[in-house]
Write a protein that holds these residues in place. Structure first.
Motif, PDB file in Angstrom:
ATOM      1  N   GLY A  97      54.552  35.210  42.572  1.00  0.00           N
ATOM      2  CA  GLY A  97      53.276  34.803  42.049  1.00  0.00           C
ATOM      3  C   GLY A  97      52.307  35.732  41.948  1.00  0.00           C
ATOM      4  N   LEU A  98      51.004  35.508  41.711  1.00  0.00           N
ATOM      5  CA  LEU A  98      49.785  36.352  41.724  1.00  0.00           C
ATOM      6  C   LEU A  98      48.766  36.272  42.328  1.00  0.00           C
ATOM      7  N   PHE A  99      47.914  37.303  42.882  1.00  0.00           N
ATOM      8  CA  PHE A  99      46.922  36.996  43.775  1.00  0.00           C
ATOM      9  C   PHE A  99      45.509  37.247  42.838  1.00  0.00           C
ATOM     10  N   PHE A 100      44.356  36.439  43.053  1.00  0.00           N
ATOM     11  CA  PHE A 100      43.218  36.738  42.700  1.00  0.00           C
ATOM     12  C   PHE A 100      41.975  36.684  43.936  1.00  0.00           C
ATOM     13  N   THR A 101      40.905  37.466  43.590  1.00  0.00           N
ATOM     14  CA  THR A 101      39.928  37.705  44.689  1.00  0.00           C
ATOM     15  C   THR A 101      39.362  36.374  44.916  1.00  0.00           C
TER      16      THR A 101
END
Length: 386
Positions: free
Chosen positions: A329-333
């Motif tokens: 997956g991906l992370f965001f702030t």
């Protein structure tokens, strides 16, 4: 092995109840003899007198002590696994077990033993004041359900058992759901050597059947409580900035669900059953988890991994223990709507890369979060306290 499971249900059913049911079923399927002692907060006595009695017995319940002793005498378990004792059962369960010489395992589903509000969150922001400081700080802010009186009751329970050394002397092994959660309890003074890490799990939704390839998935999916700590406001702000007609489907209910009604590219589905959630996960491009508090181990994450669904999540707390950025997956702030929108747009515009992320997610599920893997880890914990 005879195993007594102990669980105090909340008035609103949630993930903990599902975990208890799943572990009970898993143990029974493998031939273990399981007994469940369960009480329900829907049965709490009403009226002023009932509330006063509940407040008094939250720290220690003589009535629950007697019931526990009866269970131990009649069932004779090899181990007692406590999932939740708050507020009706109380820590008196530990004394019953000590008297009978029965080892205790306690799952740390949330942060209740170190934070009266259970979430390490106050006024919509992360708060760790009670980890090393006095839990009575919670009274000032009404951390337990916005009630100063209720916060006093829970703070007294936390402070009393911290002072008496209950957590370090009366529990043989704690189960933290992630390494991150374990670190917070160690900060609060829990003994390192008594905390094992075992995640939640899920029975494989594709057991015995072929998993179908996704056909042009074109929407993001949110599953959960529609509330502030889940990052709903950040999610709505992000989605309003996405290009084109990108659709977000929202499955769940909660205090902020009215905010969904005015959004043209958001489809509010309301509460969905397990079968409906499974179907949505087979169709979506990714799951979005914009939480702004230290999530424990939400089962929706395991469901997503099991369905081969990539996860777009806030880089916060336990998420980094569960999601591998750029792999599953991906992370965001956290709280950054622009960053969330940018990552969501990328996922919607790169189906081939999303498919690869999904394959990785499915592989990680089979390696770490399957029922067989979880059973082996759980039994190892039980056997270690014998």
């Amino acid at each position: 092995m005879k195993i007594l499971l102990v669980h105090n249900r909340y008035q609103q059913a949630g993930g903990e109840d599902n975990v208890v049911a799943a572990e009970a079923k898993l143990l029974a399927e493998h031939g273990q003899e399981v007994e469940l002692w369960s009480v329900d907060n829907k049965d709490l006595p009403a009226g002023l007198k009932g509330k006063i009695n509940t407040a008094i017995t939250t720290t220690y319940s003589a009535a629950s002590l007697a019931i526990a002793q009866d269970y131990l005498r009649t069932f004779k378990p090899a181990v007692v696994h406590v999932h939740n004792f708050f507020p009706q059962i109380s820590p008196s369960i530990y004394d019953a077990c000590m008297t009978q010489g029965v080892p205790v395992v306690q799952t740390l589903h949330n942060y209740r033993l170190i934070c009266p509000g259970a979430m390490l969150m106050r006024d919509g922001k992360i708060c760790e004041q009670c980890i090393a400081g006095s839990p009575y700080q919670a009274v000032r802010y009404g951390c337990y359900r916005g009630s100063k009186l209720g916060s006093l009751v829970v703070a007294h329970m936390v402070a009393t058992h911290r002072k008496q050394g209950t957590w370090s002397t009366k529990v043989n092994r704690f189960i933290a759901l992630t390494d991150f959660a374990k670190s917070k309890f160690i900060q609060a003074g829990f003994p390192l050597e008594k905390i094992a890490v075992k995640p939640n799990f899920l029975h494989d939704p594709y057991a015995g059947i072929n998993r179908l390839a996704r056909t042009n998935p074109a929407f993001g999916l949110f599953v959960g409580r529609i509330s502030e700590e889940k990052g709903i406001k950040t999610l709505l702000s992000a989605w309003s900035g996405l290009a084109g007609h990108s659709v977000l489907k929202v499955a769940g209910s909660g205090p902020l669900e009215d905010l969904l009604q005015d959004e043209t590219n958001i489809k509010a589905l309301g509460r969905q059953n397990a079968s409906d959630i499974s179907q949505l996960m087979q169709q979506a491009a990714f799951l979005v988890l914009p939480s702004e508090w230290y999530e424990g181990f939400p089962l929706v994450l395991v469901e997503a991994l099991a369905h081969g669904l990539p996860i777009l999540a806030s880089r916060l707390g336990s998420m980094a223990d569960i999601i591998e950025d750029g792999k599953t997956g991906l992370f965001f702030t956290p709280g950054d709507a622009n960053d969330l929108a940018e990552k969501a747009q990328w996922l919607l515009e790169h189906p081939e890369q999303v498919e690869e992320l999904g394959e990785n997610a499915r592989r990680v599920f089979l390696e770490k979060y399957s029922s067989e893997q979880n059973y082996a880890e759980l039994m190892a914990i039980y056997e270690a306290v014998q």
